[in-house]
Motif scaffolding. Structure first.
Motif, PDB file in Angstrom:
ATOM      1  N   LEU A 261      -9.427  33.393  82.406  1.00 43.14           N
ATOM      2  CA  LEU A 261      -9.944  34.709  82.019  1.00 43.14           C
ATOM      3  C   LEU A 261      -9.133  35.828  82.670  1.00 43.14           C
ATOM      4  N   GLU A 262      -8.727  35.630  83.934  1.00 43.04           N
ATOM      5  CA  GLU A 262      -7.913  36.644  84.606  1.00 43.04           C
ATOM      6  C   GLU A 262      -6.576  36.837  83.902  1.00 43.04           C
ATOM      7  N   GLU A 263      -5.987  35.734  83.406  1.00 39.26           N
ATOM      8  CA  GLU A 263      -4.728  35.841  82.659  1.00 39.26           C
ATOM      9  C   GLU A 263      -4.944  36.615  81.373  1.00 39.26           C
ATOM     10  N   GLU A 264      -6.066  36.339  80.680  1.00 39.67           N
ATOM     11  CA  GLU A 264      -6.372  37.048  79.433  1.00 39.67           C
ATOM     12  C   GLU A 264      -6.636  38.530  79.685  1.00 39.67           C
ATOM     13  N   ILE A 265      -7.333  38.826  80.804  1.00 39.47           N
ATOM     14  CA  ILE A 265      -7.614  40.229  81.151  1.00 39.47           C
ATOM     15  C   ILE A 265      -6.314  40.988  81.383  1.00 39.47           C
ATOM     16  N   ALA A 266      -5.381  40.347  82.098  1.00 32.68           N
ATOM     17  CA  ALA A 266      -4.092  40.990  82.364  1.00 32.68           C
ATOM     18  C   ALA A 266      -3.322  41.264  81.078  1.00 32.68           C
ATOM     19  N   ALA A 267      -3.481  40.366  80.104  1.00 29.44           N
ATOM     20  CA  ALA A 267      -2.758  40.520  78.836  1.00 29.44           C
ATOM     21  C   ALA A 267      -3.460  41.483  77.883  1.00 29.44           C
TER      22      ALA A 267
ATOM     23  N   LEU B  93     -11.271  43.859  76.622  1.00 32.10           N
ATOM     24  CA  LEU B  93     -11.320  43.882  78.081  1.00 32.10           C
ATOM     25  C   LEU B  93     -12.762  43.807  78.584  1.00 32.10           C
ATOM     26  N   GLN B  94     -13.655  44.545  77.927  1.00 32.55           N
ATOM     27  CA  GLN B  94     -15.065  44.501  78.312  1.00 32.55           C
ATOM     28  C   GLN B  94     -15.651  43.103  78.121  1.00 32.55           C
ATOM     29  N   GLU B  95     -15.305  42.490  77.008  1.00 31.81           N
ATOM     30  CA  GLU B  95     -15.811  41.153  76.709  1.00 31.81           C
ATOM     31  C   GLU B  95     -15.322  40.126  77.737  1.00 31.81           C
ATOM     32  N   LEU B  96     -14.022  40.201  78.052  1.00 30.35           N
ATOM     33  CA  LEU B  96     -13.459  39.265  79.018  1.00 30.35           C
ATOM     34  C   LEU B  96     -14.022  39.483  80.422  1.00 30.35           C
ATOM     35  N   SER B  97     -14.210  40.763  80.816  1.00 29.95           N
ATOM     36  CA  SER B  97     -14.760  41.070  82.139  1.00 29.95           C
ATOM     37  C   SER B  97     -16.177  40.533  82.290  1.00 29.95           C
ATOM     38  N   ALA B  98     -16.969  40.668  81.216  1.00 33.92           N
ATOM     39  CA  ALA B  98     -18.332  40.147  81.245  1.00 33.92           C
ATOM     40  C   ALA B  98     -18.321  38.625  81.369  1.00 33.92           C
ATOM     41  N   ALA B  99     -17.399  37.986  80.670  1.00 35.34           N
ATOM     42  CA  ALA B  99     -17.296  36.529  80.734  1.00 35.34           C
ATOM     43  C   ALA B  99     -16.870  36.076  82.131  1.00 35.34           C
TER      44      ALA B  99
END
Length: 621
Positions: free
Chosen positions: A572-578, A586-592
């Protein structure tokens, strides 16, 4: 309005760091009490505020028009001037209509000094400190800095100072170990503890509650960190399962946990001290009288001390309290009457001015010279262990006495007296120059002490905790006995419609009566509950002694579950960075990620429980 700002200040003394990177703002209306064990740098902190010393790092900024008046521990006077001249010089201005000399003389009388034309060198140390207090209070100032203003004040003087400071509009920063005085005067407590500064917007009673909460939270955090470290250590020892890039965060966390600053809880002190055996005959005082010239100190006083006596002696400064102690112990002969001692009586005398300690020897060596160990109901306690209980850490025990602060030396002198295992303990103003934590240790010690305690003190809190009988000097050498502690004595005075001889309402708020007499360093109720829960859990485990089927399955798979969650968070951190430019994604990934981290924390706590249970089961095999 901000008056003084302390930003990121550090200060060391020789090789000892007193405090590091501390910050504080002093505002109009602040009445701050600084507390902490002796040697933490309280007096140095005041010196920095007063500009007497400079910080090693950081800045102290005061307003352009802000004036500061400072009362040091050891005030200096010029013997080329009279006492009154020392006080008023620089304060008298022709354009002002105040009678500064008259105000100074009136203040001095309130503090027991009537001769204003005397040379300062002819005064006692206590009188010099009281005269310096008058000078400090009269100084035009916006901020008062007071280092131990209540030392050498009797209760009547303390009452006067309490009222003066409460009505005075100046900001106040003071060091005092008088806990009732702190409760009555302050609205903010600043604690120096282990090099850090903690500020509480409360008086002393409120501080006790908030500190207990802070320590409980810190200790809970440390317990969790220890559990995580154990789990991560086990994981690392298994080869850090496939040390892939995805496990980098786990390895970094392990290193951070290993190198963290540990939270060290304050020691819980319980010393079940055994004194030397005390026979049936203790100390018998028979019709003693003592006078110096025309001044009668004690007149026809008799008393037989009981083995359970905890005597508090009170009275105005100069009335003869210390003289009475010398008469009781045989250090001074009475004019008439006699004092008889049982053959088993062994006195320990903690005086206002104990014999100076050799500055060139180490703390531990000085204690061992008194005794290698002390007997308790649990067995022997070594000199080193007693040093620890009286707040001398391993490192401090091997420090030479000359490097100790004045308060630390006073604490060491007290320890010397206790190591002699007396069965009659004589304490002359024991609260002077001892910090609150040391006083709590002494009070705890006395609550378990198997012998007679005779204490001269103006500290109402100490007398309330220790005394079961009060001897009060009531003029012309007359001593009157009162049953109970200081508050009981004061209640009798109120019922009889006369002022207390000590001169003061006890200053005990209802809130203080309910809680402040507890040990200031004791744990809060939440921590007690936690300990109880822990005992219950442990008891259940001992009865169980095996996994349930569900726990066994969970124990076998939990490592994989944790690894999967850590890999999920890393991904998830890799996806957030991308996805930094895609706000919705970004909101969806941060919540996950937050959800996965919560699940990971729950799994880790479960891991700790299961592994502790596994250890218990293994021990029973």
């Amino acid at each position: 309005m901000n008056l003084v700002t302390i930003e990121h200040v550090s200060k060391s003394y020789t090789e000892r760091m007193l405090f590091e990177d501390v910050s504080l703002g002093i505002n109009e209306g602040d009445r701050i009490g600084i507390i902490g064990i002796n040697g933490t740098g309280k007096s140095t902190f005041l010196k920095l505020l007063a500009g007497v010393e400079e910080p090693d790092a950081g800045t102290i900024v005061k307003g352009k028009e802000v004036r500061i008046s400072y009362l040091p521990q050891n005030p200096v006077f010029s013997d080329e001037k009279t006492l009154l001249e020392n006080i008023v010089d620089g304060l008298v201005h022709p354009e002002e209509y105040r009678d500064i000399p008259g105000e100074a003389a009136a203040m001095l009388r309130k503090l027991g000094i009537s001769e204003t034309g005397i040379k300062p060198s002819l005064l006692s140390g206590g009188q010099r400190k009281r005269a310096a207090l008058v000078r400090t209070l009269l100084m035009p100032a916006d901020v008062l800095l007071l280092d131990e203003p209540t030392n050498h004040l009797d209760s009547a003087m303390t009452e006067w100072l309490e009222e003066y400071l409460k009505k005075n509009g100046k900001a106040l920063v003071m060091i005092t170990h008088d806990r009732y005085f702190l409760d009555a005067v302050t609205n903010r407590i600043v604690e120096l503890d282990k090099g850090k500064l903690y500020s509480y917007k409360e008086n002393y009673t409120g501080f006790l509650l908030l500190k207990a909460e802070r320590e409980a939270m810190q200790q809970a955090t440390e317990r969790k960190a220890q559990s995580l470290y154990r789990m991560d250590l086990a994981w690392m020892m298994r080869g850090a399962r496939a040390r892939s890039t995805k496990q980098k965060a786990h390895i970094e966390r392990f290193e951070a946990l290993k190198n963290r600053d540990k939270i060290v809880a304050d020691m819980e002190v319980e010393i079940n001290a055994l004194s030397s055996r005390l026979g049936k005959k203790t100390i018998e005082v028979n019709h003693i009288s003592k006078a110096f010239g025309d001044k009668v100190i004690v007149k026809d006083f008799s008393y037989i001390f009981l083995s359970t006596d905890r005597i508090g002696i009170i009275g105005a400064n100069g009335c003869g309290k210390s003289t009475l102690l010398k008469l009781i112990t045989g250090r001074l002969a009475p004019d008439t009457g006699a004092v008889e001692f049982g053959t088993t009586v062994k006195t320990g005398y903690f005086m206002q001015e104990n014999e100076p300690l050799n500055p060139d020897i180490r703390v531990i060596d000085s204690v061992r010279a008194v005794a290698e160990y002390i007997e308790t109901s649990e067995g022997k306690i070594s000199a080193s262990q007693m040093c620890e209980k009286f707040l001398f850490t391993d490192a401090m025990q091997y420090t030479v006495i000359g490097k100790l602060s004045g308060g630390e030396k006073r604490r060491l002198a007290l320890l010397h007296v206790l190591m002699e295992a007396p069965n009659v303990l004589i304490l002359d103003e024991p609260t002077n120059d001892l910090d609150i934590r040391t006083l709590s240790i002494l009070e705890d010690y006395l609550s378990r002490y198997n012998g007679i305690v005779i204490a001269v003190s103006h500290d109402r809190y100490f007398l309330d905790k220790v005394a079961n009988r009060i001897f009060s000097f009531e003029g012309n050498g007359i001593l009157r006995q009162y049953e109970g502690n200081y508050s009981d004595y004061h209640a009798v005075c109120e019922r009889e419609g006369r002022p207390a001889v000590a001169g003061l309402t006890s200053g005990i708020s209802e809130k203080t009566k309910a809680g402040a007499l507890k040990n200031p360093e004791s744990a809060g109720p939440g921590e007690d509950a936690e300990k109880t829960d822990s005992r219950v859990t442990r008891k259940n485990r001992e009865q169980k002694l095996k996994f349930t089927y569900k726990e066994q399955r969970e124990y076998e798979t939990i490592d994989d579950d944790i690894a999967a969650l850590e890999e999920r968070i890393a991904a998830l951190e890799e996806e957030i960075a991308a996805s930094a430019t895609n706000y919705g994604k970004l909101q969806e990934l941060s919540a996950a990620k937050e959800e996965a981290q919560t699940a990971l924390e729950e799994k880790m706590e479960r891991w700790v429980y299961l592994n502790e249970l596994a250890e218990q089961i293994e021990k029973q095999r």
